[in-house]
Design a protein around this motif. Structure first.
Motif, PDB file in Angstrom:
ATOM      1  N   GLY A 106     113.021  29.434 -48.177  1.00 35.43           N
ATOM      2  CA  GLY A 106     113.721  28.698 -49.229  1.00 35.43           C
ATOM      3  C   GLY A 106     112.774  28.064 -50.225  1.00 35.43           C
ATOM      4  N   ILE A 107     111.706  27.467 -49.733  1.00 35.31           N
ATOM      5  CA  ILE A 107     110.735  26.810 -50.610  1.00 35.31           C
ATOM      6  C   ILE A 107     110.074  27.829 -51.543  1.00 35.31           C
ATOM      7  N   GLY A 108     109.619  28.946 -50.981  1.00 32.25           N
ATOM      8  CA  GLY A 108     108.906  29.929 -51.778  1.00 32.25           C
ATOM      9  C   GLY A 108     109.767  30.582 -52.847  1.00 32.25           C
ATOM     10  N   VAL A 109     110.988  30.943 -52.493  1.00 34.99           N
ATOM     11  CA  VAL A 109     111.879  31.599 -53.446  1.00 34.99           C
ATOM     12  C   VAL A 109     112.222  30.664 -54.602  1.00 34.99           C
ATOM     13  N   VAL A 110     112.560  29.421 -54.301  1.00 34.66           N
ATOM     14  CA  VAL A 110     112.922  28.468 -55.348  1.00 34.66           C
ATOM     15  C   VAL A 110     111.753  28.205 -56.284  1.00 34.66           C
ATOM     16  N   THR A 111     110.555  28.069 -55.736  1.00 39.83           N
ATOM     17  CA  THR A 111     109.385  27.784 -56.567  1.00 39.83           C
ATOM     18  C   THR A 111     109.120  28.929 -57.544  1.00 39.83           C
ATOM     19  N   ALA A 112     109.240  30.168 -57.074  1.00 44.95           N
ATOM     20  CA  ALA A 112     109.049  31.313 -57.966  1.00 44.95           C
ATOM     21  C   ALA A 112     110.104  31.319 -59.074  1.00 44.95           C
ATOM     22  N   LEU A 113     111.334  30.957 -58.730  1.00 42.09           N
ATOM     23  CA  LEU A 113     112.394  30.917 -59.744  1.00 42.09           C
ATOM     24  C   LEU A 113     112.113  29.850 -60.807  1.00 42.09           C
ATOM     25  N   ALA A 116     109.924  31.129 -63.459  1.00 38.53           N
ATOM     26  CA  ALA A 116     110.539  32.095 -64.381  1.00 38.53           C
ATOM     27  C   ALA A 116     111.624  31.463 -65.245  1.00 38.53           C
ATOM     28  N   LEU A 117     111.797  30.149 -65.157  1.00 38.70           N
ATOM     29  CA  LEU A 117     112.905  29.474 -65.831  1.00 38.70           C
ATOM     30  C   LEU A 117     112.653  29.332 -67.336  1.00 38.70           C
ATOM     31  N   PRO A 118     113.619  29.713 -68.187  1.00 38.46           N
ATOM     32  CA  PRO A 118     113.478  29.495 -69.639  1.00 38.46           C
ATOM     33  C   PRO A 118     113.436  28.001 -69.963  1.00 38.46           C
ATOM     34  N   THR A 119     112.846  27.645 -71.097  1.00 34.26           N
ATOM     35  CA  THR A 119     112.709  26.251 -71.490  1.00 34.26           C
ATOM     36  C   THR A 119     113.894  25.790 -72.345  1.00 34.26           C
ATOM     37  N   TYR A 120     113.856  24.512 -72.696  1.00 35.51           N
ATOM     38  CA  TYR A 120     114.910  23.929 -73.541  1.00 35.51           C
ATOM     39  C   TYR A 120     114.975  24.639 -74.889  1.00 35.51           C
ATOM     40  N   GLY A 121     113.827  24.977 -75.418  1.00 38.33           N
ATOM     41  CA  GLY A 121     113.797  25.637 -76.710  1.00 38.33           C
ATOM     42  C   GLY A 121     114.398  27.031 -76.685  1.00 38.33           C
ATOM     43  N   GLN A 122     114.499  27.623 -75.494  1.00 37.96           N
ATOM     44  CA  GLN A 122     115.022  28.976 -75.367  1.00 37.96           C
ATOM     45  C   GLN A 122     116.513  29.016 -75.037  1.00 37.96           C
ATOM     46  N   ILE A 123     116.965  28.122 -74.146  1.00 34.08           N
ATOM     47  CA  ILE A 123     118.380  28.179 -73.732  1.00 34.08           C
ATOM     48  C   ILE A 123     119.072  26.817 -73.827  1.00 34.08           C
ATOM     49  N   GLY A 124     118.409  25.837 -74.427  1.00 37.85           N
ATOM     50  CA  GLY A 124     119.043  24.546 -74.632  1.00 37.85           C
ATOM     51  C   GLY A 124     119.234  23.749 -73.360  1.00 37.85           C
ATOM     52  N   VAL A 125     120.357  23.021 -73.283  1.00 36.62           N
ATOM     53  CA  VAL A 125     120.599  22.090 -72.192  1.00 36.62           C
ATOM     54  C   VAL A 125     120.726  22.785 -70.843  1.00 36.62           C
ATOM     55  N   LEU A 126     120.959  24.099 -70.846  1.00 32.66           N
ATOM     56  CA  LEU A 126     121.036  24.836 -69.587  1.00 32.66           C
ATOM     57  C   LEU A 126     119.698  24.812 -68.850  1.00 32.66           C
ATOM     58  N   ALA A 127     118.585  24.707 -69.597  1.00 30.49           N
ATOM     59  CA  ALA A 127     117.252  24.712 -68.986  1.00 30.49           C
ATOM     60  C   ALA A 127     117.056  23.514 -68.050  1.00 30.49           C
ATOM     61  N   PHE A 196      98.974  27.320 -72.481  1.00 32.57           N
ATOM     62  CA  PHE A 196      99.279  26.624 -71.234  1.00 32.57           C
ATOM     63  C   PHE A 196     100.703  26.095 -71.244  1.00 32.57           C
ATOM     64  N   MET A 197     101.119  25.462 -72.348  1.00 30.56           N
ATOM     65  CA  MET A 197     102.459  24.889 -72.424  1.00 30.56           C
ATOM     66  C   MET A 197     103.532  25.973 -72.502  1.00 30.56           C
ATOM     67  N   ASP A 198     103.207  27.116 -73.118  1.00 36.83           N
ATOM     68  CA  ASP A 198     104.197  28.183 -73.263  1.00 36.83           C
ATOM     69  C   ASP A 198     104.337  29.023 -71.992  1.00 36.83           C
ATOM     70  N   TRP A 199     103.193  29.491 -71.450  1.00 32.69           N
ATOM     71  CA  TRP A 199     103.237  30.441 -70.342  1.00 32.69           C
ATOM     72  C   TRP A 199     102.304  30.084 -69.180  1.00 32.69           C
ATOM     73  N   GLY A 200     101.176  29.466 -69.476  1.00 35.62           N
ATOM     74  CA  GLY A 200     100.168  29.253 -68.451  1.00 35.62           C
ATOM     75  C   GLY A 200     100.658  28.470 -67.249  1.00 35.62           C
ATOM     76  N   TRP A 201     101.490  27.457 -67.477  1.00 35.95           N
ATOM     77  CA  TRP A 201     101.957  26.621 -66.366  1.00 35.95           C
ATOM     78  C   TRP A 201     102.805  27.411 -65.374  1.00 35.95           C
ATOM     79  N   ARG A 202     103.330  28.565 -65.797  1.00 40.19           N
ATOM     80  CA  ARG A 202     104.186  29.366 -64.918  1.00 40.19           C
ATOM     81  C   ARG A 202     103.383  30.116 -63.844  1.00 40.19           C
ATOM     82  N   ILE A 203     102.139  30.430 -64.140  1.00 40.18           N
ATOM     83  CA  ILE A 203     101.330  31.253 -63.239  1.00 40.18           C
ATOM     84  C   ILE A 203     101.219  30.647 -61.840  1.00 40.18           C
ATOM     85  N   PRO A 204     100.872  29.362 -61.687  1.00 39.41           N
ATOM     86  CA  PRO A 204     100.808  28.794 -60.335  1.00 39.41           C
ATOM     87  C   PRO A 204     102.152  28.845 -59.606  1.00 39.41           C
ATOM     88  N   PHE A 205     103.269  28.693 -60.330  1.00 39.56           N
ATOM     89  CA  PHE A 205     104.581  28.777 -59.684  1.00 39.56           C
ATOM     90  C   PHE A 205     104.840  30.193 -59.166  1.00 39.56           C
TER      91      PHE A 205
END
Length: 442
Positions: A106-113, A116-127, A196-205
């Motif tokens: 459960g921990i590993g799957v959620v962290t990977a998701l 991959a999550l879109p940001t506020y600028g991409q999908i708004g309040v759903l993010a 880093f702010m756009d994509w880099g932070w996703r790599i460790p997740f």
């Protein structure tokens, strides 16, 4: 406290080579999963301080954005007691091994998701909505992971070495910190701030995926806890462990929560909050703060290893008391060092803070496991730990509010750390003295 109530029955004689080998495999399985747990959880706390307040919460007021980000962090801690109740009861009913497989997946799957999550600028309040949902799911799984790992490791431990084996899953905390902070540090150092702010932070997740595969492979080959197997064969398992543990051991639950408070809450004050405060209020470079966190984690690993061995000799309670007193005494010096803005002193301040709160953390597993009988142990430890975690999850947010209320002054947070350490000191002193030494010194 009688040995019957504690549930820490002697194994009877010196451990054989086979018993020792089995105990080592169990402790490695517990450690690997716990490292995975804290890696994923610390990723979120670091990202909450550096990324989420910008990418998922859009507000011109930096204080409001930081509060919203830390509120999302707190959601995971709200979920942890629910996960603790669920997986604690399952562990006392169907076995420790099965629960540990469920939680690490459960921990590993959620962290990977999350990666991959879109940001506020991409999908708004759903993010931010999806971020909160995933954080809650992560908290559920984490709620059963640590307590299951500690219980599993202790119940496999040879006679005379339970305090030592109780500290082994704790080593996952500094390893998780090193991997998560190191991942962010490398990505940040090797890329532009925009990348880093756009994509880099996703790599460790997303790196959680290979870590998950390794953890599952190791845990699939674990043997069930011998104490659980004995209870199952004797048909002595509790049918309603949650109800029974609240009815018979509510005092022990409170004591356990107090004992755990500094190792959890104090740690987040001297890491997550300092990273956020250092960047937003003191204007320190994020790489400096991440580097300080990594150095502190290396020192924490050493402290936890030594603390477990000392606990075998002098008793886990004494170790916790010493650590609580040091955390209380060093609260103000830690923040004095960080607020100098001098890189070397900033690193030193975080190292001192982490080392101090890690001493009671090294002992808490042994103390908490000894508070409950074997048939209720996983439920009792889970509930105690997650009560402490629930409160701890709000500490960075509370600290941020206190600093804002005092115009950026740091001293209210030092007072907060004093209160946290004081509660652990009281809880450690209230712990039954038999839990001071889980076994005679060799």
């Amino acid at each position: 406290m009688s040995q019957q109530h504690s549930g820490l029955e002697p194994h009877g004689g010196t451990a054989s080579a086979a018993d020792t080998a089995t105990a080592r495999r169990a402790s490695i399985a517990a450690f690997v999963g716990t490292a995975m747990e804290w890696y994923d959880f610390f990723l979120f706390t670091t990202a909450a301080a550096l990324v989420f307040n910008v990418e998922f919460f859009t507000n011109e007021n930096a204080f409001v954005a930081a509060m919203a980000s830390f509120a999302t962090l707190a959601v995971g801690f709200v979920a942890r007691p629910i996960g603790g109740l669920l997986f604690g009861a399952l562990g006392d009913r169907i076995g420790r091994r099965r629960v540990l497989l469920i939680t690490v997946i459960g921990i590993g799957v959620v962290t990977a998701l999350i990666g991959a999550l879109p940001t506020y600028g991409q999908i708004g309040v759903l993010a931010p909505t999806l971020l909160v949902i995933l954080r809650f799911a992560q908290g559920l799984a984490v709620g059963g992971e640590w307590s299951g790992a500690v219980t599993f490791s202790i119940e496999h431990a040879p006679e005379g070495q339970r305090a030592r084996y109780a500290a082994i899953p704790q080593l996952g905390s500094p390893i998780g910190t090193i991997l998560s902070s190191g991942g962010f540090f490398l990505v940040s150092a090797l890329s532009s701030e925009q990348f880093f702010m756009d994509w880099g932070w996703r790599i460790p997740f997303l790196f959680a995926i290979p870590l998950l595969i390794v953890s599952v492979i190791i845990r699939e080959h674990m043997e069930e806890s011998p104490e659980f197997t004995r209870l199952e064969e004797a048909q002595e398992l509790s049918e309603q462990p949650i109800r029974e543990v609240f009815r018979t051991s509510w005092r022990q639950i409170l004591i356990g929560a107090m004992v755990a408070f500094t190792g959890v809450g104090g740690f987040y004050v001297v890491t997550t909050f300092i990273v956020s405060y250092g960047k937003t209020t003191l204007g320190l470079n994020a790489n400096l703060l991440l580097f300080a966190a990594m150095v502190a984690a290396v020192c924490e690993f050493v402290v936890l290893w030594i603390g477990g061995r000392i606990g075998m000799r002098v008793g886990a309670v004494r170790v916790a008391i010493v650590g609580s007193v040091l955390s209380l005494a060093l609260a103000f010096p830690v923040f004095l060092l960080v607020t100098t803005r001098q890189p070397a002193l900033v690193v030193l301040g975080m190292v001192i803070g982490v080392v101090a709160v890690s001493i009671p953390y090294a002992a808490q597993g042994a103390i908490m496991a000894d508070l409950f009988p074997a048939r209720l142990r996983l439920s009792g430890v889970s509930i105690s730990m997650n009560i402490a975690s629930l409160i701890s999850g709000f500490l960075p947010m509370i600290a941020t509010a206190l600093v804002a209320g005092q115009g950026g002054a740091w001293w209210p947070v030092a007072v907060l750390l004093v209160v946290v350490a004081g509660l652990t000191l009281v809880g450690s002193m209230l712990a039954p003295r038999r839990s001071a030494v889980l076994e005679p010194a060799a």
